[in-house]
Design a protein around this motif. Structure first.
Motif, PDB file in Angstrom:
ATOM      1  N   GLU A 189       0.102   1.498  -6.078  1.00  0.00           N
ATOM      2  CA  GLU A 189       0.495   0.207  -5.349  1.00  0.00           C
ATOM      3  C   GLU A 189       1.408  -0.593  -6.191  1.00  0.00           C
ATOM      4  O   GLU A 189       1.363  -0.858  -7.236  1.00  0.00           O
ATOM      5  N   LYS A 205       0.721  -1.201   0.155  1.00  0.00           N
ATOM      6  CA  LYS A 205       0.043   0.193  -0.082  1.00  0.00           C
ATOM      7  C   LYS A 205       0.869   1.323  -0.054  1.00  0.00           C
ATOM      8  O   LYS A 205       1.949   1.257   0.466  1.00  0.00           O
ATOM      9  N   LYS A 206       0.235   2.410  -0.707  1.00  0.00           N
ATOM     10  CA  LYS A 206       1.024   3.760  -0.556  1.00  0.00           C
ATOM     11  C   LYS A 206       1.422   4.093   0.677  1.00  0.00           C
ATOM     12  O   LYS A 206       0.660   3.814   1.687  1.00  0.00           O
ATOM     13  N   HIS A 222      -3.861   4.277  -8.724  1.00  0.00           N
ATOM     14  CA  HIS A 222      -3.527   3.753  -7.455  1.00  0.00           C
ATOM     15  C   HIS A 222      -2.051   3.449  -7.160  1.00  0.00           C
ATOM     16  O   HIS A 222      -1.556   2.553  -8.043  1.00  0.00           O
TER      17      HIS A 222
END
Length: 501
Positions: free
Chosen positions: A163, A50-51, A161
């Motif tokens: 990721e 995850k970021k 996103h």
């Protein structure tokens, strides 16, 4: 931090670049250690990070993955007979999940981050989502599988996103570069040969002793990885100074040694097993020809198949080209016709010294007295680096009489090898010894190329001093001598021999 397990099929990476591994001082929880242990063994498996997560892969796992990406399977070490199947392996690379309609835009924005190598399929299908694609990133540019601020900003603008996923990539023999293959096969710590001289469809190697047990494999790898190469040869002895050719062994491919080459926009044909040709001299050939102007006269004492002579003739110079090797002489004639300059080149098959004492002396004796009207420059090229300097003594009193014009004296371009710590000084001193005069302030030396460690090839250029070139007659013979510059008994005999040949 959350993690996702995904299973799919493996992508294929056609080629890869070397990269540095990134150090890490932060460890994952135990579950991630277990995950990392098995992720490299399941094709198509990837993990999402995850970021803004500050967790990183353990250093030992990441270092191993990075090294594996550009290394074939370790079991190929010591292979002498090429087995392409043995090079298969699966490695871990970072990927981004992206909607397929913005893939091209993303590739342009992250062109320095995406894994870019010849033939690489940088985008693969997402096994779980047909509307998405997986973009393969360069592990070197994404250390610890974590995006930098600039990459995150790009993704934010594209509404992607951020990721980073771990993806298992299957590599095969086709995916590795030749130097990577040979580095994996040859014993550790030994020199790897991936460079060669290309002569048309032929790759010419100079293998060292420790590489000889692997020579067949090396030859086949060279063919596999270099389109257009269909024959690989290895030099098995030194160049013969007489005919400038050498014995060779065909390591792989067809045994066809007649080939075509193109140098400085001029085509040549030759039998590489019987004549001398070095593609590394292309720049030097062009440099000398650039010194010539239309109407000049070029004497090429060791002409080979014509890399000086034919371009000079194309430049509308008059050319006298000679080579002792009968095969070189025949290919010289062939290439003159091929390039439609046979009417501008007079070819000879003589020993270099005889060529200088015969046709060169005859032409200079005839042309130099007329130089005021013709404004012609004379150039003599002597490209036989192993011996050419020893021929310079021929110019001592080559002509008889008074020089008509100092500006018209012939310019010599003589090549030689030197292992001296000051190669230019060495070449000049050896040339002065042959000529019997000083060349201080009257010559220039040019470094052509490095032939081997501590061995240089140089060209020394100079205008032959008048007191070296001319033998002045006795006062009571001055007038007859000035009218007949080439009447010595020796030259008459040599001219007669030339006619007979």
């Amino acid at each position: 931090m959350r993690s996702l397990w995904r299973f799919g099929y493996s992508a294929r990476l056609l080629k890869t670049n070397h990269f540095r591994t990134a150090a890490s001082n932060t460890s994952f929880p135990a579950v991630w250690m277990l995950l990392a242990q098995y992720s490299g063994k399941i094709p198509g498996l990837f993990v999402v990070v995850k970021k803004n997560s500050f967790f990183t892969m353990p250093e030992t796992v990441e270092d191993k993955a990075n090294l594996e990406l550009y290394s074939p399977h370790p079991e190929v070490r010591g292979m002498t007979l090429l087995n392409r199947e043995a090079f298969k392996r699966t490695v871990v690379v970072p990927v981004l999940k992206v909607k397929k309609e913005i893939v091209n835009t993303l590739l342009k924005s992250l062109k320095h981050t995406v894994l870019q190598r010849p033939g690489l399929k940088r985008v693969v299908e997402d096994p779980e989502d047909e509307d998405s694609r997986l973009v393969i990133l360069d592990p070197h540019k994404i250390p610890e599988f974590s995006l930098g601020e600039s990459e995150q900003e790009v993704l934010k603008q594209l509404n992607v996103h951020p990721e980073v996923s771990k993806y298992n990539l299957e590599l095969t023999y086709e995916n590795f570069k030749s130097e990577e293959i040979l580095r994996a096969v040859l014993p550790e710590g030994q020199d790897v040969t991936s460079g060669f001289s290309r002569v048309g469809h032929i790759a010419h190697l100079n293998l060292r002793d420790h590489q000889l047990p692997y020579r067949r494999l090396i030859g086949q790898v060279i063919i596999d990885k270099n389109p257009g190469i269909t024959c690989v040869v290895n030099k098995t002895n030194i160049i013969d100074s007489t005919y400038r050719n050498f014995q060779m062994e065909v390591l792989a491919g067809e045994s066809k040694l007649v080939t075509k080459v193109k140098e400085n926009n001029i085509a040549y044909e030759l039998d590489f097993s019987k004549v001398y040709w070095n593609p590394r001299l292309s720049t030097e050939h062009g440099r000398i020809v650039e010194l010539l102007k239309p109407g000049d006269v070029l004497f090429d004492v060791f002409a080979g198949i014509g890399p000086f002579a034919i371009p000079a003739a194309k430049k509308k110079c008059r050319v006298f080209a000679n080579d002792l090797n009968p095969e070189s002489y025949n290919w010289l004639l062939h290439n003159c016709k091929l390039n439609k300059v046979e009417d501008k080149i007079k070819a000879f098959n003589m020993e270099g010294r005889d060529f200088l004492l015969g046709p060169v002396r005859e032409e200079l004796s005839k042309e130099l007295p007329l130089l005021k009207e013709q404004k012609t420059s004379f150039h003599i090229v002597m490209n036989l680096p192993a011996l050419a300097i020893e021929f310079l003594d021929v110019f001592r009193h080559l002509l008889v009489g008074e020089p008509c014009s100092t500006a018209g004296l012939p310019t010599v371009h003589c090549y030689g090898f030197s292992k001296h710590e000051d190669p230019a000084k060495d070449i000049q001193e050896r040339a002065e010894a042959s000529l019997g005069t000083s060349l201080d302030g009257r010559c220039s030396t040019y470094l052509v190329r490095n032939v081997a460690p501590s061995k240089e090839m140089l060209c020394i250029s100079f205008r032959i001093p008048a007191d070296v070139l001319y033998k002045r007659p006795c006062p009571d013979e001055a007038k007859p001598a000035s009218k007949r510059l080439c009447t010595s008994k020796d030259f008459s005999e040599e001219k007669l021999e030339l006619k007979k040949s």
